[in-house]
Design a protein around this motif. Structure first.
Motif, mmCIF file in Angstrom:
data_model
loop_
_atom_site.group_PDB
_atom_site.id
_atom_site.type_symbol
_atom_site.label_atom_id
_atom_site.label_comp_id
_atom_site.label_asym_id
_atom_site.label_seq_id
_atom_site.Cartn_x
_atom_site.Cartn_y
_atom_site.Cartn_z
ATOM 1 N N SER B 49 -26.898 3.372 -23.043
ATOM 2 C CA SER B 49 -27.499 2.567 -21.984
ATOM 3 C C SER B 49 -27.197 3.215 -20.640
ATOM 4 N N ILE B 50 -28.183 3.193 -19.752
ATOM 5 C CA ILE B 50 -27.992 3.809 -18.430
ATOM 6 C C ILE B 50 -28.304 2.789 -17.341
ATOM 7 N N TRP B 51 -27.483 2.755 -16.279
ATOM 8 C CA TRP B 51 -27.831 2.049 -15.050
ATOM 9 C C TRP B 51 -28.039 3.075 -13.961
ATOM 10 N N VAL B 52 -29.035 2.908 -13.135
ATOM 11 C CA VAL B 52 -29.111 3.676 -11.888
ATOM 12 C C VAL B 52 -29.051 2.674 -10.738
ATOM 13 N N VAL B 53 -28.250 3.007 -9.740
ATOM 14 C CA VAL B 53 -28.055 2.122 -8.599
ATOM 15 C C VAL B 53 -28.320 2.931 -7.339
ATOM 16 N N SER B 54 -29.165 2.423 -6.470
ATOM 17 C CA SER B 54 -29.417 3.117 -5.216
ATOM 18 C C SER B 54 -28.092 3.269 -4.458
ATOM 19 N N ALA B 55 -27.759 4.507 -4.100
ATOM 20 C CA ALA B 55 -26.475 4.742 -3.428
ATOM 21 C C ALA B 55 -26.394 3.945 -2.134
ATOM 22 N N ALA B 56 -27.552 3.719 -1.512
ATOM 23 C CA ALA B 56 -27.564 2.971 -0.254
ATOM 24 C C ALA B 56 -27.154 1.517 -0.463
ATOM 25 N N ALA B 57 -27.248 1.036 -1.694
ATOM 26 C CA ALA B 57 -26.925 -0.364 -1.967
ATOM 27 C C ALA B 57 -25.447 -0.562 -2.292
ATOM 28 N N ILE B 58 -24.677 0.533 -2.298
ATOM 29 C CA ILE B 58 -23.256 0.410 -2.639
ATOM 30 C C ILE B 58 -22.430 0.269 -1.366
ATOM 31 N N THR B 59 -21.601 -0.756 -1.311
ATOM 32 C CA THR B 59 -20.654 -0.895 -0.211
ATOM 33 C C THR B 59 -19.304 -0.467 -0.742
ATOM 34 N N ALA B 60 -18.696 0.529 -0.091
ATOM 35 C CA ALA B 60 -17.443 1.076 -0.613
ATOM 36 C C ALA B 60 -16.303 0.801 0.355
ATOM 37 N N SER B 61 -15.104 0.642 -0.186
ATOM 38 C CA SER B 61 -13.941 0.534 0.688
ATOM 39 C C SER B 61 -13.665 1.909 1.278
ATOM 40 N N SER B 62 -13.073 1.924 2.443
ATOM 41 C CA SER B 62 -12.852 3.201 3.115
ATOM 42 C C SER B 62 -11.442 3.705 2.825
ATOM 43 N N PRO B 63 -11.279 5.030 2.669
ATOM 44 C CA PRO B 63 -9.933 5.569 2.432
ATOM 45 C C PRO B 63 -8.976 5.179 3.567
ATOM 46 N N ASP B 64 -9.501 5.005 4.791
ATOM 47 C CA ASP B 64 -8.634 4.638 5.922
ATOM 48 C C ASP B 64 -8.016 3.254 5.734
ATOM 49 N N GLU B 65 -8.732 2.405 5.010
ATOM 50 C CA GLU B 65 -8.236 1.039 4.823
ATOM 51 C C GLU B 65 -7.409 0.916 3.547
ATOM 52 N N LYS B 66 -7.178 2.057 2.901
ATOM 53 C CA LYS B 66 -6.565 2.005 1.577
ATOM 54 C C LYS B 66 -5.271 1.200 1.586
ATOM 55 N N ASP B 67 -4.394 1.483 2.561
ATOM 56 C CA ASP B 67 -3.101 0.800 2.583
ATOM 57 C C ASP B 67 -3.273 -0.699 2.782
ATOM 58 N N ALA B 68 -4.082 -1.064 3.775
ATOM 59 C CA ALA B 68 -4.272 -2.483 4.062
ATOM 60 C C ALA B 68 -4.888 -3.200 2.861
ATOM 61 N N PHE B 69 -5.712 -2.468 2.153
ATOM 62 C CA PHE B 69 -6.414 -3.058 1.017
ATOM 63 C C PHE B 69 -5.513 -3.250 -0.198
ATOM 64 N N PHE B 70 -4.777 -2.182 -0.509
ATOM 65 C CA PHE B 70 -4.130 -2.173 -1.821
ATOM 66 C C PHE B 70 -2.615 -2.361 -1.784
ATOM 67 N N ASP B 71 -1.977 -2.106 -0.634
ATOM 68 C CA ASP B 71 -0.518 -2.223 -0.586
ATOM 69 C C ASP B 71 -0.006 -3.626 -0.871
ATOM 70 N N PRO B 72 -0.684 -4.680 -0.442
ATOM 71 C CA PRO B 72 -0.142 -6.017 -0.694
ATOM 72 C C PRO B 72 0.155 -6.277 -2.174
ATOM 73 N N ALA B 73 -0.504 -5.522 -3.054
ATOM 74 C CA ALA B 73 -0.259 -5.734 -4.489
ATOM 75 C C ALA B 73 1.018 -5.035 -4.954
ATOM 76 N N ALA B 74 1.536 -4.120 -4.112
ATOM 77 C CA ALA B 74 2.624 -3.249 -4.570
ATOM 78 C C ALA B 74 3.937 -3.999 -4.757
ATOM 79 N N HIS B 80 3.288 -9.022 -13.252
ATOM 80 C CA HIS B 80 3.259 -8.326 -14.544
ATOM 81 C C HIS B 80 4.208 -9.001 -15.526
ATOM 82 N N PRO B 81 3.819 -9.113 -16.773
ATOM 83 C CA PRO B 81 4.660 -9.820 -17.749
ATOM 84 C C PRO B 81 6.034 -9.187 -17.921
ATOM 85 N N THR B 82 6.122 -7.871 -17.678
ATOM 86 C CA THR B 82 7.406 -7.182 -17.878
ATOM 87 C C THR B 82 8.461 -7.636 -16.873
ATOM 88 N N PHE B 83 8.072 -8.359 -15.802
ATOM 89 C CA PHE B 83 9.003 -8.836 -14.781
ATOM 90 C C PHE B 83 9.968 -9.872 -15.358
#
Lengths: 332, 93
Positions: B49-74, B80-83
């Motif tokens: 099965s194949i999907w094609v998605v117009s690249a213009a329709a994709i909203t991506a997170s920016s590498p500059d926001e990486k820390d603000a985006f993902f650090d809160p999970a760190a 995690h169950p192992t805790f």
């Protein structure tokens, strides 16, 4: 070699996953490179890194596209339906490889249309090897065995290239190339064990393709302009001369099984180095061919320009259809 | 070709697996993008099965926001169950 090749590609894939799992304290360009992780399209990167990659990936893509010509020349004259079907599939693969690579280059902020223009007006190059003619059917075998073989030796280390989209494209390409090399080897093996005339044809192909294939690895290390920086950036992993040596060492045993003679009186095992000594290709000839003065340079580019121009109506028709269809959808 | 939009291509390798990104291509419309994706990315039965998605329709997170985006999970290891310490003898946890 082929099992070893696929093993190497898989090892590169698994190392990629291992390196990606490591957590970095910071993810600046230098730290990502040092940790063997991948630089991805929107990451910060030195401008020279970006430019180097565009040049290299575009040249690689152009080589795939121009590389369809020498073999395409034999599709209509392949000696059997089986050989014709195989050759069609191979040439179609080359087109596919060109497209993977153009797509990888575009992630660096260039447009495919501009890259195609740069090829057509000679601003960007393609591999010198495709400026040699395919005179006989045995040349199709020699291209698969030697030219694709040399390309594989060059490309397997590129599966570990520091730029993610290029590395991923190379993994796909290498997996498909292994069929190309085997089919060429099989053609030569069949000819070399056929009639006397067929054997002679196979030997003649090896005689003509051997040195141009060695030249595919580029100028000797001392004269290689881009090598050192590309190594530091982990775009390139081995020097031109190291890869050339690896290729020669691989081919010697393969030629013996074919029962063909590599056209080099200086070829002999060097116990001390644990490698074969061999005669270097004529680098002056390589430079001449790169500069545009090979046997088929003009023919290759003219053919590409003509194909591009003659395909214009297809592209226009597809666009017109898309426009009409879009309007119809809006109206409904 | 210069004006043809970019399409991102996603392929489901086998029944039961999710579609994964395999690359991109240019095409004048979605139908052509799908047909071209078949030729470029599934010549060796790589997909069902194949999907094609117009690249213009994709909203991506920016590498500059990486820390603000993902650090809160760190620092939320308790997600995690192992805790958790499981008392000896406790079953089916």
């Amino acid at each position: 070699m082929d099992d070893a090749l696929l093993t190497q590609v898989e090892a590169a894939e698994s190392d990629l996953r291992t390196a990606a799992a490591a957590r970095l304290a910071a993810s600046t360009f230098d730290e990502v490179i040092a940790a063997d992780q991948k630089i991805e399209p929107r990451d910060a990167m030195p401008e020279a890194y970006r430019k180097t990659l565009i040049r290299q990936i575009a040249q690689h893509a152009h080589s795939e596209i121009i590389g369809m010509q020498p073999e395409g020349n034999w599709i209509s004259r392949a000696p059997s339906l089986k050989r014709k079907a195989i050759l069609l599939a191979k040439v179609q693969d080359e087109a596919g490889h060109g497209l993977y690579l153009y797509a990888a280059a575009e992630t660096l902020g260039v447009s495919r249309a501009d890259l195609v223009d740069a090829l057509l007006d000679g601003r960007q190059k393609y591999s010198s090897i495709f400026n040699y003619p395919t005179l006989t059917w045995a040349d199709v075998g020699a291209i698969g065995w030697l030219v694709d073989g040399a390309a594989i030796v060059n490309q397997v280390p590129l599966c570990r290239c520091s730029y993610g989209p290029y590395a991923r494209a190379m993994i796909r390409v290498c997996k498909e190339e292994s069929f190309h090399q085997r089919q060429g080897y099989e053609i030569l093996h069949t000819l070399a064990h056929g009639t006397e005339a067929q054997h002679a044809m196979a030997q003649d192909a090896l005689d003509r393709w051997w040195y141009p294939s060695l030249a595919m690895f580029g100028p000797p290390d001392a004269d290689s302009t881009h090598s050192e920086r590309s190594m530091a950036w982990k775009i390139k992993r081995f020097s031109n001369d190291e890869l050339r040596q690896r290729f020669v060492d691989m081919c010697v045993g393969q030629a013996e099984i074919l029962g063909l003679r590599i056209p080099d009186d200086g070829l002999r095992w060097n116990e001390q180095r644990g490698a074969y000594d061999f005669t270097a290709p004529d680098y002056a000839e390589l430079m001449r061919v790169i500069k545009g003065d090979g046997p088929c340079n003009r023919q290759r580019i003219e053919h590409r320009r003509r194909a591009h121009a003659e395909g214009a109506w297809v592209r226009e028709a597809a666009e017109a259809y898309a426009r009409k269809h879009a309007t119809a959808t809006v109206a409904a | 070709m210069s004006g043809w939009p970019l399409w991102e291509v996603f392929v489901r390798p086998r029944r039961g697996l999710a579609h994964g990104h395999v690359g991109s291509l240019h095409a004048p419309d979605a139908e052509m993008a799908l047909r071209n994706a078949r030729d470029v990315y599934t010549r060796r039965q790589e997909g069902v099965s194949i999907w094609v998605v117009s690249a213009a329709a994709i909203t991506a997170s920016s590498p500059d926001e990486k820390d603000a985006f993902f650090d809160p999970a760190a620092d939320k290891v308790y997600r995690h169950p192992t805790f958790y310490d499981v008392p000896e003898g406790a079953k089916h946890l």
